[in-house]
Design an enzyme around this catalytic site. Structure first.
Site, PDB file in Angstrom:
ATOM      1  N   THR A 186       0.837  -1.187   0.000  1.00  0.00           N
ATOM      2  CA  THR A 186       0.000   0.000   0.000  1.00  0.00           C
ATOM      3  C   THR A 186       0.875   1.241   0.000  1.00  0.00           C
ATOM      4  O   THR A 186       1.888   1.289   0.685  1.00  0.00           O
ATOM      5  CB  THR A 186      -0.955   0.033   1.220  1.00  0.00           C
ATOM      6  OG1 THR A 186      -1.627   1.290   1.225  1.00  0.00           O
ATOM      7  CG2 THR A 186      -0.252  -0.173   2.538  1.00  0.00           C
ATOM      8  N   GLU A 331      -4.754  -2.661   4.758  1.00  0.00           N
ATOM      9  CA  GLU A 331      -4.362  -3.261   6.039  1.00  0.00           C
ATOM     10  C   GLU A 331      -5.521  -3.962   6.750  1.00  0.00           C
ATOM     11  O   GLU A 331      -5.309  -4.729   7.684  1.00  0.00           O
ATOM     12  CB  GLU A 331      -3.822  -2.176   6.989  1.00  0.00           C
ATOM     13  CG  GLU A 331      -2.474  -1.597   6.616  1.00  0.00           C
ATOM     14  CD  GLU A 331      -2.577  -0.401   5.675  1.00  0.00           C
ATOM     15  OE1 GLU A 331      -3.563  -0.313   4.909  1.00  0.00           O
ATOM     16  OE2 GLU A 331      -1.665   0.435   5.705  1.00  0.00           O
ATOM     17  N   LYS A 437      -6.184  10.749  -2.704  1.00  0.00           N
ATOM     18  CA  LYS A 437      -6.732   9.565  -3.361  1.00  0.00           C
ATOM     19  C   LYS A 437      -7.536   9.981  -4.577  1.00  0.00           C
ATOM     20  O   LYS A 437      -8.625  10.517  -4.448  1.00  0.00           O
ATOM     21  CB  LYS A 437      -7.568   8.758  -2.403  1.00  0.00           C
ATOM     22  CG  LYS A 437      -7.599   7.336  -2.826  1.00  0.00           C
ATOM     23  CD  LYS A 437      -8.028   6.428  -1.724  1.00  0.00           C
ATOM     24  CE  LYS A 437      -7.554   5.022  -2.003  1.00  0.00           C
ATOM     25  NZ  LYS A 437      -8.321   4.053  -1.254  1.00  0.00           N
ATOM     26  N   TRP A 442      -3.570   6.173  -5.022  1.00  0.00           N
ATOM     27  CA  TRP A 442      -2.859   7.139  -4.192  1.00  0.00           C
ATOM     28  C   TRP A 442      -1.909   8.021  -4.990  1.00  0.00           C
ATOM     29  O   TRP A 442      -1.211   7.549  -5.869  1.00  0.00           O
ATOM     30  CB  TRP A 442      -2.038   6.415  -3.128  1.00  0.00           C
ATOM     31  CG  TRP A 442      -2.843   5.699  -2.106  1.00  0.00           C
ATOM     32  CD1 TRP A 442      -2.897   4.348  -1.917  1.00  0.00           C
ATOM     33  CD2 TRP A 442      -3.698   6.269  -1.121  1.00  0.00           C
ATOM     34  NE1 TRP A 442      -3.739   4.062  -0.875  1.00  0.00           N
ATOM     35  CE2 TRP A 442      -4.249   5.220  -0.366  1.00  0.00           C
ATOM     36  CE3 TRP A 442      -4.068   7.586  -0.801  1.00  0.00           C
ATOM     37  CZ2 TRP A 442      -5.127   5.431   0.693  1.00  0.00           C
ATOM     38  CZ3 TRP A 442      -4.947   7.791   0.246  1.00  0.00           C
ATOM     39  CH2 TRP A 442      -5.475   6.722   0.984  1.00  0.00           C
TER      40      TRP A 442
HETATM   41  P1  AMP Z   1      -6.378   1.531   0.430  1.00  0.00           P
HETATM   42  O1  AMP Z   1      -5.423   0.941   1.409  1.00  0.00           O
HETATM   43  O2  AMP Z   1      -5.771   1.925  -0.866  1.00  0.00           O
HETATM   44  O3  AMP Z   1      -7.589   0.687   0.286  1.00  0.00           O
HETATM   45  O4  AMP Z   1      -6.892   2.913   1.051  1.00  0.00           O
HETATM   46  C1  AMP Z   1      -7.529   3.001   2.297  1.00  0.00           C
HETATM   47  C2  AMP Z   1      -7.878   4.431   2.586  1.00  0.00           C
HETATM   48  O5  AMP Z   1      -8.841   4.912   1.629  1.00  0.00           O
HETATM   49  C3  AMP Z   1      -8.529   4.664   3.925  1.00  0.00           C
HETATM   50  O6  AMP Z   1      -7.578   4.712   4.970  1.00  0.00           O
HETATM   51  C4  AMP Z   1      -9.227   5.988   3.695  1.00  0.00           C
HETATM   52  O7  AMP Z   1      -8.329   7.084   3.785  1.00  0.00           O
HETATM   53  C5  AMP Z   1      -9.704   5.844   2.257  1.00  0.00           C
HETATM   54  N1  AMP Z   1     -11.066   5.298   2.230  1.00  0.00           N
HETATM   55  C6  AMP Z   1     -11.436   4.014   2.069  1.00  0.00           C
HETATM   56  N2  AMP Z   1     -12.775   3.879   2.098  1.00  0.00           N
HETATM   57  C7  AMP Z   1     -13.288   5.119   2.298  1.00  0.00           C
HETATM   58  C8  AMP Z   1     -14.605   5.640   2.437  1.00  0.00           C
HETATM   59  N3  AMP Z   1     -15.684   4.864   2.370  1.00  0.00           N
HETATM   60  N4  AMP Z   1     -14.734   6.970   2.629  1.00  0.00           N
HETATM   61  C9  AMP Z   1     -13.649   7.789   2.707  1.00  0.00           C
HETATM   62  N5  AMP Z   1     -12.385   7.340   2.582  1.00  0.00           N
HETATM   63  C10 AMP Z   1     -12.195   6.029   2.386  1.00  0.00           C
END
Ligand code: AMP
Length: 544
Positions: A186, A331, A437, A442
């Site tokens: 990640t 994670e 994001k 990212w």
């Molecule tokens: P990833 O590890 O790429 O899946 O990213 C996870 C991150 O995406 C989280 O820690 C949040 O910052 C963001 N994220 C995931 N789901 C949501 C959601 N439903 N609303 C807002 N941010 C989200």
């Protein structure tokens, strides 16, 4: 005293064996990289996965070895989730959109011995092959006639490899449920990408939870279409959850064209589809333009960033499709909380719940802590840092002893900021980690700031996220010019375009005399957000 129950391990291979035995005729439909539609069944999938495990064994792959996988969602890639892990090896799912440097970093860090890649992903390895320290060969997920010319060495055709094997019954290795199964890096934090190493047990349990009604609620009458790529947090559990439920699976391949996705959703009677909000916003646009609807689609699962309230409302009122909004991270094995309104509330009150990130499903827990690390009571309307723990939440990052994943109490540090209301629903309000994001991917604000600050006319640069209708968030650059300089935003963007990927380029550039700093000398992004994004709280509420 021990209970007298059979000691069966929660292994990934048990999932495909179950699907093969109980739902053997259920279809897996894929759009191939070449564009054609391929159909077969879970029985076929299981057979080929056994053969692939035997083939890897023949290549000398051992339990615990890492095998990289770079592919879009289609049946051959699905087979590797079972073939690799069934041998006790670990599938490192690679995001093909990474820069060559990040890609090489993760592959070297994981010490991948082989790379499994579909033909569309080969060029990214051609670009960094000389930097890869442990890779012995490339297994191309294609039929022999579709293997392109490539400068890569030791290229093996997947279909030939498993045809040579011929052992549909090759026995799965004796793995322990705590053994590693899949590795996903990640970039959702600062610094180098970090590896999250799922266990067999965490994959099986998170897929179980996914299928429960408080999460997505999937059964054998459903047809699932993961538009979210498998490299994003194990495809949000779908590669395991769908066969576990005996649900038909529709894999869209590489083509993210809305007409193509729509054709599959309607043509294959998809009932549940999963993607980031950017995709669902584009799909809405597509349907409005073409005057179409979504056929049998009853449920959309969206996560990765906050969906706009209007989008949730429009899907419901115009197309009769319910949006299940989920929060999770790589994670936390993707989805951890899901928002579902209670019965008997008004339309508006239901929407108020759907825009929240929801409640945890059994098996995962969340809490919000204050600056001292103390849990914030739910009735206190104060945001804090979000922490998570559970059966499928990371305890450590792979081979990164200097990067702790959890706090001193053993809860995962998520980098998200939010509140948990008295109703138990999570409401994210901000993000502490310094990343943006965009469309589910990212962008490092720090890398962008460093690149911008390298411009000879710029003294200091800061990058913040601004809400964006289509991409959810986009980078916005705020810079301090060198005294006497009249450098323009366009010139700075031109400079950056030679240093970062095109999709990383900031939406806009603003110049200021001074960038605010916190007491510890860090750029005060909160203050910048107040100053430059005032009134637009897209991240917090999704109301862009
Ligand atoms: P990833 O590890 O790429 O899946 O990213 C996870 C991150 O995406 C989280 O820690 C949040 O910052 C963001 N994220 C995931 N789901 C949501 C959601 N439903 N609303 C807002 N941010 C989200």
């Amino acid at each position: 005293m021990h209970g007298l129950m059979q000691q069966r391990q929660l292994t990934i291979s048990s999932v495909i064996d179950y699907a093969s035995q109980v739902y053997g005729d259920v279809e897996v439909v894929s759009r191939t990289i070449e564009g054609s539609i391929h159909r077969y069944t879970y029985r076929d999938c299981a057979r080929r996965a056994h053969r692939f495990a035997e083939a890897l064994d023949r290549l000398g792959v051992k339990a615990g070895d890492r095998i990289g996988g770079a592919s879009w969602n289609h049946y051959r890639y699905l087979e590797t989730f079972y073939g690799v892990t069934g041998l006790g090896a670990i599938l490192h799912t690679i995001n093909p959109r990474l820069f060559a440097e990040q890609l090489a970093y993760t592959i070297n860090h994981a010490e991948d011995r082989f790379i499994i890649a579909d033909a569309a992903c080969l060029p990214i390895f051609e670009a960094c092959r000389d930097r890869l320290t442990h890779v012995e060969g490339y297994i191309v997920l294609s039929a022999p006639e579709h293997i392109p010319n490539t400068s890569l060495q030791n290229v093996i055709c997947y279909d030939d490899l498993i045809a040579d094997s011929g052992d549909d019954q090759f026995p799965w290795a004796n793995v322990d449920e705590w053994d590693g199964s899949a590795l996903c890096y990640t970039s959702g934090t600062t610094g180098d990408p970090k590896g999250v190493l799922y266990s067999h047990r965490s994959c099986v349990l998170s897929a179980y939870a996914f299928n429960m009604p408080n999460a997505v609620g999937v059964g054998f009458r459903d047809t699932l279409m993961p538009i979210v790529p498998f490299f994003h947090g194990n495809g949000w559990s779908v590669p395991f959850a769908a066969p576990m439920a005996g649900a038909k699976l529709v894999l869209p391949g590489r083509d993210m064209d809305m007409a193509k996705l729509h054709e599959l959703i309607v043509g294959e009677d998809v009932t549940v589809a999963l993607a980031v909000p950017t995709i669902w916003l584009s799909m809405l646009e597509h349907m409005r333009q073409t005057g179409t609807d979504l056929g049998q689609l009853a449920k959309i699962v969206t996560g990765g960033s906050a969906p706009p309230r209007a989008m949730i409302a429009d899907y419901e009122s115009d197309y009769g499709v319910t949006i299940s909004h989920a929060w999770g991270m790589t994670e936390t094995s993707a989805a951890t909380t899901f928002s579902h309104p209670p019965n008997g509330v008004s339309h508006d009150a239901a929407l108020d719940v759907r825009v929240t990130q929801g409640r945890p499903v059994f098996g995962s827990e969340i809490r919000v802590v204050d600056d001292a690390g103390e849990p914030v009571p739910r009735d206190r309307d104060a945001p804090g840092e979000l922490r998570a723990r559970g059966f499928w939440v990371a305890s450590d990052y792979y081979n990164a002893p200097d990067k702790p994943a959890v706090d001193s109490n053993g809860w995962l540090i998520t980098g998200d900021i939010g509140k948990i209301g008295p109703d138990g629903n999570l409401r994210l309000t901000d993000r502490a980690k310094d990343v943006i994001k965009s469309g589910g991917e990212w962008i490092s604000s720090i890398d962008l700031e460093n690149a911008a600050a390298g411009h000879p006319d710029i003294v200091e640069a800061a990058v913040i996220a601004v809400p964006h209708e289509r991409w959810q968030e986009r980078p916005f650059l705020i810079a301090v010019r060198r005294q006497g300089s009249a450098v323009t935003g366009a010139e700075v963007l031109a400079w950056l375009s030679k240093r970062v990927a095109k999709w990383w380029l900031p939406e806009d550039v603003a110049f200021t005399d001074e960038i605010p700093h916190t007491g510890t000398g860090k750029i005060d992004k909160m203050a910048l957000r107040k100053q430059f994004v005032a009134g637009k709280s897209g991240f917090a509420t999704g109301q862009t």
